[in-house]
Design a protein around this motif. Structure first.
Motif, mmCIF file in Angstrom:
data_model
loop_
_atom_site.group_PDB
_atom_site.id
_atom_site.type_symbol
_atom_site.label_atom_id
_atom_site.label_comp_id
_atom_site.label_asym_id
_atom_site.label_seq_id
_atom_site.Cartn_x
_atom_site.Cartn_y
_atom_site.Cartn_z
ATOM 1 N N LEU A 57 0.835 -1.201 0.000
ATOM 2 C CA LEU A 57 0.000 0.000 0.000
ATOM 3 C C LEU A 57 0.873 1.257 0.000
ATOM 4 N N GLY A 58 1.991 1.194 0.727
ATOM 5 C CA GLY A 58 2.918 2.319 0.737
ATOM 6 C C GLY A 58 3.491 2.587 -0.642
ATOM 7 N N LEU A 59 3.889 1.516 -1.346
ATOM 8 C CA LEU A 59 4.411 1.660 -2.702
ATOM 9 C C LEU A 59 3.343 2.234 -3.634
ATOM 10 N N ALA A 60 2.121 1.711 -3.508
ATOM 11 C CA ALA A 60 1.033 2.173 -4.373
ATOM 12 C C ALA A 60 0.702 3.639 -4.120
ATOM 13 N N LEU A 61 0.631 4.032 -2.855
ATOM 14 C CA LEU A 61 0.337 5.426 -2.523
ATOM 15 C C LEU A 61 1.436 6.351 -3.034
ATOM 16 N N MET A 62 2.694 5.911 -2.917
ATOM 17 C CA MET A 62 3.805 6.706 -3.424
ATOM 18 C C MET A 62 3.634 6.978 -4.917
ATOM 19 N N VAL A 63 3.290 5.924 -5.667
ATOM 20 C CA VAL A 63 3.129 6.060 -7.116
ATOM 21 C C VAL A 63 1.959 6.974 -7.451
ATOM 22 N N ILE A 64 0.820 6.744 -6.797
ATOM 23 C CA ILE A 64 -0.378 7.517 -7.130
ATOM 24 C C ILE A 64 -0.221 8.982 -6.735
ATOM 25 N N ILE A 65 0.387 9.249 -5.589
ATOM 26 C CA ILE A 65 0.616 10.646 -5.176
ATOM 27 C C ILE A 65 1.556 11.334 -6.157
ATOM 28 N N LEU A 66 2.605 10.622 -6.586
ATOM 29 C CA LEU A 66 3.518 11.181 -7.582
ATOM 30 C C LEU A 66 2.769 11.504 -8.868
ATOM 31 N N VAL A 67 1.902 10.604 -9.305
ATOM 32 C CA VAL A 67 1.131 10.821 -10.529
ATOM 33 C C VAL A 67 0.261 12.071 -10.411
ATOM 34 N N GLN A 68 -0.374 12.263 -9.240
ATOM 35 C CA GLN A 68 -1.214 13.446 -9.044
ATOM 36 C C GLN A 68 -0.369 14.725 -9.077
ATOM 37 N N ILE A 69 0.814 14.671 -8.477
ATOM 38 C CA ILE A 69 1.702 15.842 -8.469
ATOM 39 C C ILE A 69 2.148 16.176 -9.888
ATOM 40 N N VAL A 70 2.519 15.141 -10.648
ATOM 41 C CA VAL A 70 2.931 15.350 -12.037
ATOM 42 C C VAL A 70 1.786 15.941 -12.851
ATOM 43 N N ALA A 71 0.573 15.428 -12.626
ATOM 44 C CA ALA A 71 -0.598 15.923 -13.355
ATOM 45 C C ALA A 71 -0.850 17.396 -13.071
ATOM 46 N N ILE A 72 -0.749 17.795 -11.803
ATOM 47 C CA ILE A 72 -0.979 19.197 -11.433
ATOM 48 C C ILE A 72 0.092 20.093 -12.027
ATOM 49 N N ARG A 73 1.350 19.639 -12.005
ATOM 50 C CA ARG A 73 2.445 20.440 -12.545
ATOM 51 C C ARG A 73 2.330 20.593 -14.060
ATOM 52 N N LYS A 74 1.891 19.553 -14.747
ATOM 53 C CA LYS A 74 1.824 19.593 -16.194
ATOM 54 C C LYS A 74 0.578 20.319 -16.703
ATOM 55 N N LYS A 75 -0.538 20.109 -16.031
ATOM 56 C CA LYS A 75 -1.806 20.641 -16.526
ATOM 57 C C LYS A 75 -2.266 21.911 -15.820
ATOM 58 N N GLY A 76 -1.711 22.124 -14.611
ATOM 59 C CA GLY A 76 -2.209 23.223 -13.801
ATOM 60 C C GLY A 76 -3.340 22.736 -12.917
ATOM 61 N N LEU A 77 -3.523 23.390 -11.775
ATOM 62 C CA LEU A 77 -4.513 22.918 -10.811
ATOM 63 C C LEU A 77 -5.929 22.950 -11.376
ATOM 64 N N GLY A 78 -6.248 24.010 -12.114
ATOM 65 C CA GLY A 78 -7.598 24.140 -12.654
ATOM 66 C C GLY A 78 -7.947 23.035 -13.630
ATOM 67 N N LYS A 79 -7.047 22.760 -14.583
ATOM 68 C CA LYS A 79 -7.295 21.720 -15.570
ATOM 69 C C LYS A 79 -7.283 20.341 -14.928
ATOM 70 N N TYR A 80 -6.446 20.192 -13.903
ATOM 71 C CA TYR A 80 -6.396 18.914 -13.189
ATOM 72 C C TYR A 80 -7.733 18.634 -12.510
ATOM 73 N N LEU A 81 -8.270 19.631 -11.816
ATOM 74 C CA LEU A 81 -9.553 19.440 -11.134
ATOM 75 C C LEU A 81 -10.700 19.282 -12.130
ATOM 76 N N LYS A 82 -10.551 19.927 -13.286
ATOM 77 C CA LYS A 82 -11.615 19.862 -14.288
ATOM 78 C C LYS A 82 -11.814 18.451 -14.819
ATOM 79 N N HIS A 83 -10.717 17.653 -14.857
ATOM 80 C CA HIS A 83 -10.846 16.310 -15.443
ATOM 81 C C HIS A 83 -11.745 15.397 -14.611
#
Length: 232
Positions: free
Chosen positions: A122-148
């Motif tokens: 679960l720790g490994l999975a959470l690490m991956v998913i949190i990283l993915v969310q951070i990458v998504a926010i950095r690439k798309k911006g918070l507004g576009k990220y929440l819009k999806h």
């Protein structure tokens, strides 16, 4: 204080030796095994780095094959971003693969597969998913990220939220379930038909450990690819 059950450690699949640190219960066997896996990876890395040859040995060939294959998959799915995430991808694969094998070794006492502990997976999975969310926010911006979360329609919001929550759960339980199941089968076969059948299953379990490491790593690449998809 260290707490141990009344049964043989090798037959207590799913149980853990508990230590308390500052009043917080910790799985001693999982921590010890995790550091052993990390140590193995560090030693392998040092040995390969210090003995790189034009005509490679078996260890160098094995590592080059792994790096080449994972690098090719990363390049195909992540494009120019692949080199940035290769340390994570390679580290995940090596850690999970080696960790999966520890539980197959007999008479090791506290040393078990860290991935047979749901806290680890679960720790490994959470690490991956949190990283993915951070990458998504950095690439798309918070507004576009929440819009999806409300795409393609606003009433898809609960479904999209459930999908994001389900990702770490499915990642963790898939890896945990397969490794624990393999260890249980080895113990049962060892009691019913010592030596012959367990030995054959042991080889199969090594293969299963490899496949599970591969699946976890490929899903990590897939999740990263999804958030980088607009650019690649």
């Amino acid at each position: 204080m260290l707490e141990r059950g009344d049964f043989n450690m090798h037959e207590e699949i799913g149980t853990h030796s508990i230590i308390h640190l500052g009043g917080v219960p910790l799985h001693f066997d999982t921590l010890l095994s995790s550091w052993i896996v990390i140590g193995i990876i560090l030693v392998l890395s040092i040995l390969i780095r210090r003995n790189i040859k034009v005509i490679p040995g078996k260890l160098q060939v094995a590592m080059e094959t792994i790096v080449s294959y994972l690098g090719g998959v990363a390049d195909e799915n992540l494009g120019t971003e692949s080199k940035k995430y290769m340390p994570l991808i390679l580290g995940l694969f090596l850690y999970i693969f080696i960790a999966n094998q520890l539980g197959l070794l007999p008479t090791l006492g506290y040393i078990k597969s860290p991935t047979s502990d749901l806290n680890t997976t679960l720790g490994l999975a959470l690490m991956v998913i949190i990283l993915v969310q951070i990458v998504a926010i950095r690439k798309k911006g918070l507004g576009k990220y929440l819009k999806h979360f409300i795409e393609p329609y606003v009433f898809f919001l609960p479904i999209n939220i459930i999908e994001e929550v389900a990702k770490p759960i499915t990642l963790a339980f898939r890896l945990f379930g397969n490794i624990v199941a393999g260890e249980i089968v080895i113990v049962v076969l060892g009691m019913l038909a010592p030596y012959i059948i367990p030995s054959a299953w042991l080889l199969f379990s090594v293969f299963v450990g490899l496949i599970q490491a591969f699946i976890f790593t490929m899903l990590t690449i897939s999740y990263l690819s999804n958030v980088l998809g607009d650019e690649h």
